[in-house]
Write an enzyme that holds these catalytic residues in place. Sequence first.
Site, short mmCIF file in Angstrom:
data_model
loop_
_atom_site.label_atom_id
_atom_site.label_comp_id
_atom_site.label_asym_id
_atom_site.label_seq_id
_atom_site.Cartn_x
_atom_site.Cartn_y
_atom_site.Cartn_z
N LYS A 178 0.87 -1.16 0.03
CA LYS A 178 0.00 0.07 0.09
C LYS A 178 0.86 1.24 -0.09
O LYS A 178 1.63 1.62 0.99
CB LYS A 178 -0.89 -0.10 1.28
CG LYS A 178 -1.68 1.12 1.70
CD LYS A 178 -2.32 2.22 0.91
CE LYS A 178 -2.44 3.15 1.78
NZ LYS A 178 -1.68 4.64 1.21
N GLU B 179 8.16 1.42 11.95
CA GLU B 179 9.34 2.54 11.57
C GLU B 179 8.75 3.71 11.57
O GLU B 179 8.15 4.29 10.65
CB GLU B 179 10.05 1.97 10.51
CG GLU B 179 10.30 0.50 10.50
CD GLU B 179 11.69 0.44 11.36
OE1 GLU B 179 12.36 1.13 11.91
OE2 GLU B 179 11.89 -0.91 12.01
N CYS C 279 13.37 10.75 7.91
CA CYS C 279 12.92 10.40 9.24
C CYS C 279 14.34 10.50 10.32
O CYS C 279 14.10 10.85 11.24
CB CYS C 279 12.52 8.92 9.33
SG CYS C 279 13.68 7.68 8.72
N GLU D 128 8.53 16.65 15.28
CA GLU D 128 9.09 16.22 13.83
C GLU D 128 8.51 17.26 13.05
O GLU D 128 7.36 17.22 12.84
CB GLU D 128 9.02 14.92 13.56
CG GLU D 128 9.67 14.61 12.32
CD GLU D 128 9.05 13.18 11.82
OE1 GLU D 128 7.73 12.73 11.79
OE2 GLU D 128 10.01 12.45 11.39
P1 NAD Z 1 1.89 8.70 7.33
O1 NAD Z 1 1.64 8.13 8.58
O2 NAD Z 1 0.80 9.95 6.93
O3 NAD Z 1 1.50 7.73 6.12
C1 NAD Z 1 2.26 6.63 6.03
C2 NAD Z 1 1.48 5.60 5.12
O4 NAD Z 1 0.61 5.00 6.10
C3 NAD Z 1 0.89 6.01 3.83
O5 NAD Z 1 0.95 5.02 2.89
C4 NAD Z 1 -0.50 6.43 4.50
O6 NAD Z 1 -1.47 6.32 3.20
C5 NAD Z 1 -0.53 5.15 5.20
N1 NAD Z 1 -1.96 5.26 6.37
C6 NAD Z 1 -2.31 6.50 6.56
N2 NAD Z 1 -3.40 6.39 7.61
C7 NAD Z 1 -3.47 5.14 7.61
C8 NAD Z 1 -4.33 4.25 8.62
N3 NAD Z 1 -5.11 4.76 9.28
N4 NAD Z 1 -4.16 2.61 8.50
C9 NAD Z 1 -3.10 2.31 7.86
N5 NAD Z 1 -2.29 2.93 7.00
C10 NAD Z 1 -2.44 4.41 6.85
O7 NAD Z 1 3.26 9.34 7.06
P2 NAD Z 1 3.89 9.98 5.67
O8 NAD Z 1 3.31 11.51 6.07
O9 NAD Z 1 3.56 9.38 4.38
O10 NAD Z 1 5.49 10.09 6.15
C11 NAD Z 1 5.99 10.58 6.79
C12 NAD Z 1 6.52 10.09 8.08
O11 NAD Z 1 7.13 8.92 8.11
C13 NAD Z 1 7.32 10.99 8.98
O12 NAD Z 1 6.81 10.95 10.44
C14 NAD Z 1 8.61 10.20 8.94
O13 NAD Z 1 9.44 10.44 10.17
C15 NAD Z 1 8.22 8.57 8.87
N6 NAD Z 1 9.37 8.04 8.20
C16 NAD Z 1 9.83 7.07 9.19
C17 NAD Z 1 10.82 6.25 8.64
C18 NAD Z 1 11.51 5.11 9.37
O14 NAD Z 1 12.20 4.34 8.76
N7 NAD Z 1 11.67 5.23 10.75
C19 NAD Z 1 11.22 6.27 7.32
C20 NAD Z 1 10.37 7.31 6.47
C21 NAD Z 1 9.53 8.07 6.90
#
Ligand code: NAD
Length: 487
Positions: free
Chosen positions: A177, A253, A287, A387
């Site tokens: 997804k 993550e 991240c 963040e």
């Molecule tokens: P997000 O949490 O908004 O979305 C991530 C994914 O989850 C997307 O595919 C989204 O469609 C999906 N999603 C959203 N709501 C959901 C739900 N209720 N149930 C299941 N899936 C759902 O994050 P983002 O804005 O896409 O990414 C940025 C964030 O990701 C930042 O906080 C960043 O630090 C983090 N990040 C962490 C790592 C790591 O390895 N620790 C790596 C990259 C990004």
Amino acid sequence: MNYVIGSYQNYVGGEWVEPKSGEYKEQYSTIDGSAVSKCPMSGLEDVEVAVEVAKLAFETADWANNPRKRSKALLNWAAKIKENINELATALSWQVGKPYKESFGEMMGAIGYLEYYAGACRTLYGSTTSIDEYTTSILVREPVGVIGVIVPWNYPITLLMRDMAPALAAGNTCIVKSAEQTSGITMKVIALLEGISEFPAGVVNAICGRGSLIGNALVKHQDVDMIDFTGSVEVGKDIMGQAADTMKKLSLELGGKSASIIFADADLEKALPYALKSIFTNAGQLCTSASRILVEESIAEDFIARLKTMTEALVVGNPLDQATEMGAMNTPVQMETVLKYIELGKAEGELLTGGYRLLESGLDKGYFIAPTIFLNLPFESSLVQEEIFGPVLCIQTFKTEEEAVHYANGTRFGLAAGVWTKDINRAMRVSRKMRAGTTWVNCYNRLMPECETGGYKESGIDRAGGIEGINKFTEVKHVCIDYAPGV
Ligand code: NAD
């Protein structure tokens, strides 16, 4: 309409299929706002079909028990990415807004994960132990089953492979997804699977749509055995709660607010360029960004002055221009969020440089923010504690090692940290005290397939990368053999 990145359907059971609703959504370029790709807005029925297909493939395909075949499949996928790397990297820059050389690096990162796990899957050893004269226990690693791989937009391809390559290598089947903002580039990489005969139909499936609908449906589905999620802390917490009903395995993550500590004896010729890159790479949308710098008071004036000069020399602009060093925010929403933090910072601390949206030379069509540095923010400021996920650096000073450690560990996150010193004893002491999944000493953001990364505290659960990154996609089965003679 012709899209630079492409127009895609869902990929389920080895075929391109229309979403049941017939609905699609365009994704827009971060460079000039133009439509660059079109992907499905899938619904719950599409999730049902994908899960059914993935489950059937797990149970029947020549996959879960054939590590050599899996290895070859992953290597072939890596080779296809390599063959098409220039086109893929360009498409990634269009979609995410990062400079071409960073996009190229991201594709190389994805290849690295595929190749590493292609090797690791052939040595996925269990263990045995002798219990007594007539009992031997065998501990076998088995695949978990169907894995929902939920990916964010900031590194859509490296992170896809960081998590999906080990899931596949361990013998699982997957449903990807992708993030709504970056589905186009994800599906372009998924499309390379066509023609790789080692992938049985249904082993890799990819559906596009809203996270709160189809991501959530994967989390709650009885036949999805594990969710591997990379994204925000807030969604991670929601997933943790929703997964309880089916007692799913979870790997989370999540976000970070990492600090790099610069001691007075640090090699500044090395530390300064790293400090610059560790916050402004991907315009801070990383991240593990070192979005906080803690610098020892005695060198602070010199360090800050030099970093300011370097920051102001950064070339910000169209990611496809060779000279560009920093690109755009991924969405207007993300840009507005960052600008709000900047306004708050102006009220709470001292703005050293930047602090505005870039509008000249055609940049007004995209979402560009000047690299920004704040000084002297109070420790409890939301700019220091939260963040921001943008090109905003907070610099604070410290007097003692204890104070530096206290500040570095003083947020709810624990993803990464940096320590800069020539004193090996101090480097060891401080890196051991960091409450973070990774500590880089005299370097930063050295992320690699061989080594684990992950979060302490609210930055997550479990590890990605390395051997831990494949082991988490296995169940350990105990087979107990009793060969005592009958009486
Ligand atoms: P997000 O949490 O908004 O979305 C991530 C994914 O989850 C997307 O595919 C989204 O469609 C999906 N999603 C959203 N709501 C959901 C739900 N209720 N149930 C299941 N899936 C759902 O994050 P983002 O804005 O896409 O990414 C940025 C964030 O990701 C930042 O906080 C960043 O630090 C983090 N990040 C962490 C790592 C790591 O390895 N620790 C790596 C990259 C990004």
